[in-house]
Enzyme design. Structure first.
Site, PDB file in Angstrom:
ATOM      1  N   TYR A 184       0.851  -1.192   0.000  1.00 25.03           N
ATOM      2  CA  TYR A 184       0.000   0.000   0.000  1.00 25.03           C
ATOM      3  C   TYR A 184       0.881   1.236   0.000  1.00 25.03           C
ATOM      4  CZ  TYR A 184       0.915   0.805   4.995  1.00 25.03           C
ATOM      5  OH  TYR A 184       1.523   1.062   6.199  1.00 25.03           O
ATOM      6  N   CYS A 185       0.270   2.380  -0.329  1.00 23.09           N
ATOM      7  CA  CYS A 185       1.038   3.627  -0.364  1.00 23.09           C
ATOM      8  C   CYS A 185       0.140   4.793   0.055  1.00 23.09           C
ATOM      9  CB  CYS A 185       1.696   3.838  -1.720  1.00 23.09           C
ATOM     10  SG  CYS A 185       0.566   3.762  -3.120  1.00 23.09           S
ATOM     11  N   ARG A 186       0.175   5.899  -0.684  1.00 22.86           N
ATOM     12  CA  ARG A 186      -0.495   7.124  -0.233  1.00 22.86           C
ATOM     13  C   ARG A 186      -1.986   7.153  -0.511  1.00 22.86           C
ATOM     14  NH1 ARG A 186       4.256  10.646  -2.971  1.00 22.86           N
ATOM     15  NH2 ARG A 186       5.661  10.829  -1.162  1.00 22.86           N
TER      16      ARG A 186
END
Length: 226
Positions: A184-186
Site C-alpha cells: 500500500y502507499c499514499r
C-alpha cells in the site's frame, strides 16, 4: 417581484452555495490536490511539501493559504516551522474519494490514464480493507508500506514493513516463501504500490495491492501505528 428576486439571491441557500463554491475552487488545482494527498499522510511542514511537489516555497505557501481559507487544511506552529494537517480529516478524505469516483466515471481522459498506466500494471482486483484484516489474522501475509520513510514514521498500518520502492530488491531474498505480499502507499492514485506489485510479480512473488492507501484506512477508523 424584484424584492422576491433579491431575497432569492441573498437567501441562506445562496450563502451556503457561495461557501461551497470556495471549497470547490480550492480543489480546482492539481498542486493543491497533491498537497492534500501529502498532508493526509500526517502533518507536513511547508518546506517538505515544497520539496516533494517540486514547487517553490512561495508557491507551496500560496497553495496552502488557499486550502486554509477554504478550511481544508490548518496550520500549527512548531518552533520556527509551520506544520499543516487536514481539517475534518475523515470528511476531506471522503470528499477526495468522491471526486475521484466522479472523475473515473465521467471523464474519458481519466479512464485512458487508468487503463494505460494503472490497470496495465495491475488489472487484478485490489484487496479490500476487510479482506486485508482477515488475511493478517490468518498470517502468511507480509504487509508492505512502500511510502518514503518519513511518511511511514508519521503513521502506518499495524505490522507493516517499510520498504521504499527504490529498496524493494533488497527484501526479495528474505520474504517467506509461503507468504503473499500486500503493498500500500499514499492513496488510490499513488503509483508506488502499483510499481511495487508489478516488480514483485516479475520476480515470481505473489503480490497484491490494497484497494486504497494509508489515509483511507485511518479515516475508516481502523487501527494504525506510529
Amino acid at each position: 417581484m424584484n424584492e422576491r428576486v433579491l431575497m432569492s439571491r441573498d437567501g441562506p441557500k445562496q450563502r451556503i452555495f457561495a461557501q461551497l463554491a470556495e471549497i470547490a475552487a480550492a480543489l480546482g488545482h492539481p498542486h493543491r490536490l497533491e498537497i492534500l494527498e501529502l498532508i493526509a499522510q500526517g502533518e507536513r511542514c511547508v518546506e517538505d511539501l515544497a520539496a516533494v511537489t517540486g514547487l517553490s516555497l512561495a508557491n507551496a505557501s500560496r497553495h496552502l493559504q488557499v486550502l486554509r481559507r477554504a478550511r481544508l487544511a490548518e496550520p500549527r506552529r512548531d518552533g520556527k516551522r509551520m506544520l499543516y494537517s487536514l481539517v475534518s480529516e475523515t470528511d476531506v478524505i471522503a470528499l477526495l474519494a468522491s471526486l475521484g469516483r466522479v472523475g473515473e466515471r465521467n471523464v474519458a481522459e481519466i479512464g485512458r490514464v487508468m487503463d494505460a498506466y494503472f490497470r496495465a500494471r495491475d488489472a487484478m482486483e485490489p484487496v479490500a480493507r476487510t479482506a486485508l484484516l482477515e488475511r493478517l489474522r490468518e498470517g502468511h501475509t507480509t504487509l508492505l508500506d512502500v511510502r518514503p520513510a518519513d511518511e511511514f514514521a508519521l503513521g502506518h498500518l499495524p505490522g507493516a514493513v517499510n520498504i521504499p520502492l527504490d529498496r524493494l530488491d533488497t527484501i526479495l531474498a528474505g520474504l517467506p516463501p509461503d507468504h503473499a505480499v500486500i503493498a500500500y502507499c499514499r492513496g488510490p492514485y499513488c503509483i508506488l504500490s502499483f510499481e511495487a506489485v508489478a516488480r514483485l510479480r516479475s520476480c515470481g512473488v505473489e503480490a497484491y495491492r490494497l484497494e486504497d492507501g494509508y489515509p483511507e484506512w485511518r479515516a475508516a477508523g481502523l487501527p494504525v501505528e506510529g
